[in-house]
Design a protein around this motif. Structure first.
Motif, short mmCIF file in Angstrom:
data_model
loop_
_atom_site.label_atom_id
_atom_site.label_comp_id
_atom_site.label_asym_id
_atom_site.label_seq_id
_atom_site.Cartn_x
_atom_site.Cartn_y
_atom_site.Cartn_z
N TYR A 94 -4.16 -3.61 12.63
CA TYR A 94 -2.98 -2.91 12.09
C TYR A 94 -3.28 -2.47 10.66
O TYR A 94 -3.72 -3.25 9.83
CB TYR A 94 -1.76 -3.82 12.13
N PHE A 95 -3.03 -1.21 10.37
CA PHE A 95 -3.34 -0.62 9.07
C PHE A 95 -2.03 -0.36 8.31
O PHE A 95 -1.23 0.46 8.75
CB PHE A 95 -4.10 0.70 9.30
N SER A 96 -1.74 -1.01 7.13
CA SER A 96 -2.55 -2.02 6.53
C SER A 96 -1.76 -2.76 5.46
O SER A 96 -0.68 -2.32 5.06
CB SER A 96 -3.79 -1.41 5.87
N TYR A 97 -2.34 -3.91 5.02
CA TYR A 97 -1.89 -4.63 3.82
C TYR A 97 -2.57 -3.96 2.65
O TYR A 97 -3.78 -4.05 2.49
CB TYR A 97 -2.30 -6.09 3.94
N GLU A 98 -1.79 -3.27 1.81
CA GLU A 98 -2.37 -2.61 0.64
C GLU A 98 -2.35 -3.56 -0.55
O GLU A 98 -1.29 -4.02 -0.98
CB GLU A 98 -1.59 -1.33 0.31
N VAL A 99 -3.52 -3.86 -1.06
CA VAL A 99 -3.67 -4.86 -2.11
C VAL A 99 -3.26 -4.30 -3.47
O VAL A 99 -3.69 -3.20 -3.86
CB VAL A 99 -5.12 -5.37 -2.17
N ASP A 100 -2.44 -5.07 -4.20
CA ASP A 100 -2.20 -4.80 -5.62
C ASP A 100 -3.35 -5.46 -6.36
O ASP A 100 -3.43 -6.70 -6.41
CB ASP A 100 -0.87 -5.41 -6.06
N PRO A 101 -4.28 -4.70 -6.94
CA PRO A 101 -5.49 -5.29 -7.52
C PRO A 101 -5.21 -6.20 -8.72
O PRO A 101 -6.05 -7.03 -9.07
CB PRO A 101 -6.32 -4.07 -7.94
N LYS A 102 -4.04 -6.10 -9.31
CA LYS A 102 -3.72 -6.95 -10.46
C LYS A 102 -3.33 -8.36 -10.05
O LYS A 102 -3.58 -9.33 -10.77
CB LYS A 102 -2.57 -6.32 -11.26
N THR A 103 -2.69 -8.48 -8.87
CA THR A 103 -2.13 -9.77 -8.48
C THR A 103 -2.63 -10.30 -7.14
O THR A 103 -2.53 -11.49 -6.88
CB THR A 103 -0.59 -9.66 -8.39
N GLY A 104 -3.12 -9.44 -6.27
CA GLY A 104 -3.50 -9.85 -4.92
C GLY A 104 -2.34 -9.77 -3.94
O GLY A 104 -2.53 -9.90 -2.74
N ASN A 105 -1.13 -9.60 -4.46
CA ASN A 105 0.03 -9.43 -3.60
C ASN A 105 -0.02 -8.07 -2.92
O ASN A 105 -0.83 -7.21 -3.28
CB ASN A 105 1.32 -9.58 -4.41
N ALA A 106 0.86 -7.87 -1.97
CA ALA A 106 0.87 -6.61 -1.24
C ALA A 106 1.72 -5.57 -1.96
O ALA A 106 2.86 -5.86 -2.34
CB ALA A 106 1.39 -6.83 0.16
N ILE A 107 1.15 -4.39 -2.16
CA ILE A 107 1.98 -3.26 -2.57
C ILE A 107 2.95 -2.98 -1.42
O ILE A 107 4.13 -2.73 -1.61
CB ILE A 107 1.11 -2.03 -2.86
N THR A 108 2.41 -3.05 -0.21
CA THR A 108 3.20 -2.98 1.03
C THR A 108 2.36 -3.50 2.17
O THR A 108 1.13 -3.42 2.14
CB THR A 108 3.65 -1.53 1.34
N THR A 109 3.02 -4.08 3.17
CA THR A 109 2.32 -4.48 4.40
C THR A 109 2.68 -3.55 5.55
O THR A 109 2.26 -3.78 6.69
CB THR A 109 2.67 -5.93 4.80
N HIS A 110 3.47 -2.51 5.24
CA HIS A 110 3.84 -1.49 6.24
C HIS A 110 4.38 -2.13 7.53
O HIS A 110 3.87 -1.88 8.63
CB HIS A 110 2.66 -0.59 6.55
N ASP A 111 5.40 -2.95 7.39
CA ASP A 111 6.14 -3.49 8.54
C ASP A 111 5.32 -4.43 9.42
O ASP A 111 5.62 -4.58 10.61
CB ASP A 111 6.71 -2.36 9.41
N TRP A 112 4.29 -5.08 8.87
CA TRP A 112 3.54 -6.06 9.65
C TRP A 112 4.47 -7.14 10.23
O TRP A 112 4.28 -7.61 11.35
CB TRP A 112 2.47 -6.72 8.78
#
Length: 537
Positions: A94-112
């Motif tokens: 499933y595309f995709s968990y978009e990484v926030d490079p500052k924190t490692g948290n997700a910018i979005t997981t797009h409804d995972w």
């Protein structure tokens, strides 16, 4: 490894100004995502106008994949999960968990958390669902990889998300990692794999590989044991930055095309000691469209018009223009002029069912783990690619033995002619059903199964029929040897049939055979003893 690096370095030196070098700075997954979100005219999917088939592409009842078939499912393909034949897929990412490079948290997981594709594929116990984790560009990757806190936070988030949806693992899609980040990238993959497998030993780690390893940011020796599967992104060898129109996914180059192609990509990673049974080759279900100066091959580009999905090409180009297979790259293309303006030219390069066969042959020839697809949904409404997968990626593919296939097809053709001559061709007739079954038999196991099933059936029918005669009944039941031979033969046929159908395993077969041999040995020994007794005074 030195040989592979030296070859790549030599090619780089010769083609440092090439189209391929420019394309190394463009990430097709990110590119499609951005264009889709912006509803850009340079990425046309035709999802509003194409009519989806009412019936999902069907496979044979006992169909089984012989290779892994891996497909990315983009979040924007909302309801395409309803139209997939999951028998033709092994793994969905499933595309995709978009990484926030500052924190490692997700910018979005797009409804995972809610996407129905997870539930759909989990209904099949032998299928896998992965969460793609994406981070694009040197700047973003540098920022993330040097931040240990962000790395740990990402891993913890992924464990929670996989546990929540009962996922099978992750696909790391970090594109644009610089050579200077090789150690950090390796450390990240080791940390990710160790922590995931500590949380669940069955969690899988897949990573994407660039078609050309320009940055040389991969420490193959270190990550080989850490990564479960490697997926070569075998596309965009020609694209937006190309100065000439050319194949998106070429099999070979010769002197006609840039020296990078699917074959050199696969060979490079194999030479770098990635096991072939851990290597997947991903192919595109989209193409590229250019405005060109002429209609000839290798024409200079006037303008890059954009990416086009297979469904768009099938409906708007293949339906109106002549399609060719270029003999070196084994890619499909169409070169045409705009109606009403004979001096305005277009070229579209893509992969269709014919070109896909050549690429799947490479997978089989190199004994790779299987096939990847970017992306599921790009071919919605058409089953061309799935036809190839069902025939080429199956166990004992229908094309694996051409002679046997031809003989069976010929038998089916002859049978068909006889039926037509007798005027018995009827959609509802039993003879027509037999004809279809005959044509569908293409491997020796099926031939053996059908033959023995018919033999067993008619032997049983003949036995029952013969028992209506009093003389036959008396002769049969009074003859111990005859009863033994008949029962033994029937058991042997039944054993073979049940084994082919996997109704019994090898251990049960050995037990039955052992029992029958024991009975036979007892019978022979008893006969010998009886004869000896008769000879005594």
């Amino acid at each position: 490894m030195k040989k592979a690096k030296g070859k790549l370095g030599f090619i780089k030196k010769l083609f440092h100004h090439s189209d391929s070098a420019k394309l190394a700075r463009k990430f097709i997954h990110q590119h499609h995502k951005e264009l889709k979100e912006k509803q850009s005219p340079t990425f046309v999917t035709d999802t509003d106008t194409v009519k989806l088939k009412d019936i999902v592409f069907k496979t044979k009842k006992n169909f089984q994949l012989g290779y892994e078939v891996f497909g990315w499912y983009p979040y924007w393909e909302k309801d395409y999960y309803k139209y997939l034949n999951y028998n033709l897929l092994s793994t969905i990412a499933y595309f995709s968990y978009e990484v926030d490079p500052k924190t490692g948290n997700a910018i979005t997981t797009h409804d995972w958390d809610t996407t129905p594709i997870v539930d759909s594929i989990k209904a099949y116990p032998d299928k896998k669902i992965l969460l793609t984790v994406s981070n694009f560009g040197e700047k973003n990757n540098r920022k993330f990889l040097k931040n240990t806190t962000a790395v740990n936070q990402l891993v913890e988030n992924l464990i929670q998300l996989l546990e929540k949806r009962k996922g099978n693992g992750v696909c790391i899609d970090f594109e644009g990692v610089a050579k200077s980040q090789k150690e950090e990238y390796t450390s990240f993959l080791l940390t990710l794999s160790n922590k995931l497998k500590k949380a669940n030993k069955d969690y899988l780690v897949y990573i994407t590989l660039p078609s050309v390893n320009w940055s040389e940011a991969l420490d193959f020796n270190s990550i080989n044991q850490t990564v479960d599967k490697f997926v070569i992104m075998g596309y965009d060898y020609y694209g937006k930055t190309s100065s000439v129109a050319g194949p998106v996914s070429p099999l070979n180059s010769d002197k006609t095309w840039e020296p990078y192609n699917l074959t050199t990509s696969v060979d490079y990673y194999l030479e770098n000691k990635i096991p072939n049974n851990k290597l997947l080759l991903a192919l595109p279900t989209y193409g590229s469209l250019w405005e060109t100066k002429t209609q000839s091959l290798q024409s200079k580009v006037k303008n890059y018009i954009g990416s086009r999905t297979f469904s768009y090409i099938k409906k708007n180009i293949e339906g109106n223009e002549q399609i060719y297979i270029e003999p070196i790259s084994k890619s499909a293309y169409s070169s045409f002029s705009i109606k009403g303006d004979k001096n305005q030219f277009r070229q579209c390069w893509f992969e269709n069912d014919s070109s896909f066969v050549y690429k799947t042959k490479l997978i089989k020839d190199k004994k790779l783990a299987g096939l990847g697809i970017w992306a599921l949904g790009y071919d919605k409404g058409y089953d061309d690619i799935w036809n190839v997968i069902s025939s080429e990626m199956a166990v004992e593919s229908e094309n694996s033995d051409e002679k046997e296939q031809d003989s069976v097809k010929n038998a089916g053709s002859i049978f068909s002619k006889i039926v037509n001559t007798l005027g018995l061709k009827d959609p509802n007739s039993k003879i027509n059903t037999v004809e279809e079954k005959l044509v569908s038999i293409t491997d020796y196991k099926n031939v053996l199964l059908y033959t023995m099933s018919f033999a067993l059936f008619f032997a049983c029918v003949g036995f029952v029929w013969a028992m209506f005669s009093p003389n036959t009944r008396a002769g049969f039941f009074n003859n111990t040897s005859l009863k033994g031979y008949y029962i033994g033969l029937m058991l042997l046929l039944a054993i073979v049939i049940f084994r082919i159908l996997d109704a019994i395993d090898d251990f049960i077969v050995m037990l039955i055979i052992g029992f029958l041999l024991g009975v036979l040995a007892f019978y022979i020994a008893n006969g010998i003893v009886e004869r000896k007794k008769k000879e005594l005074p």
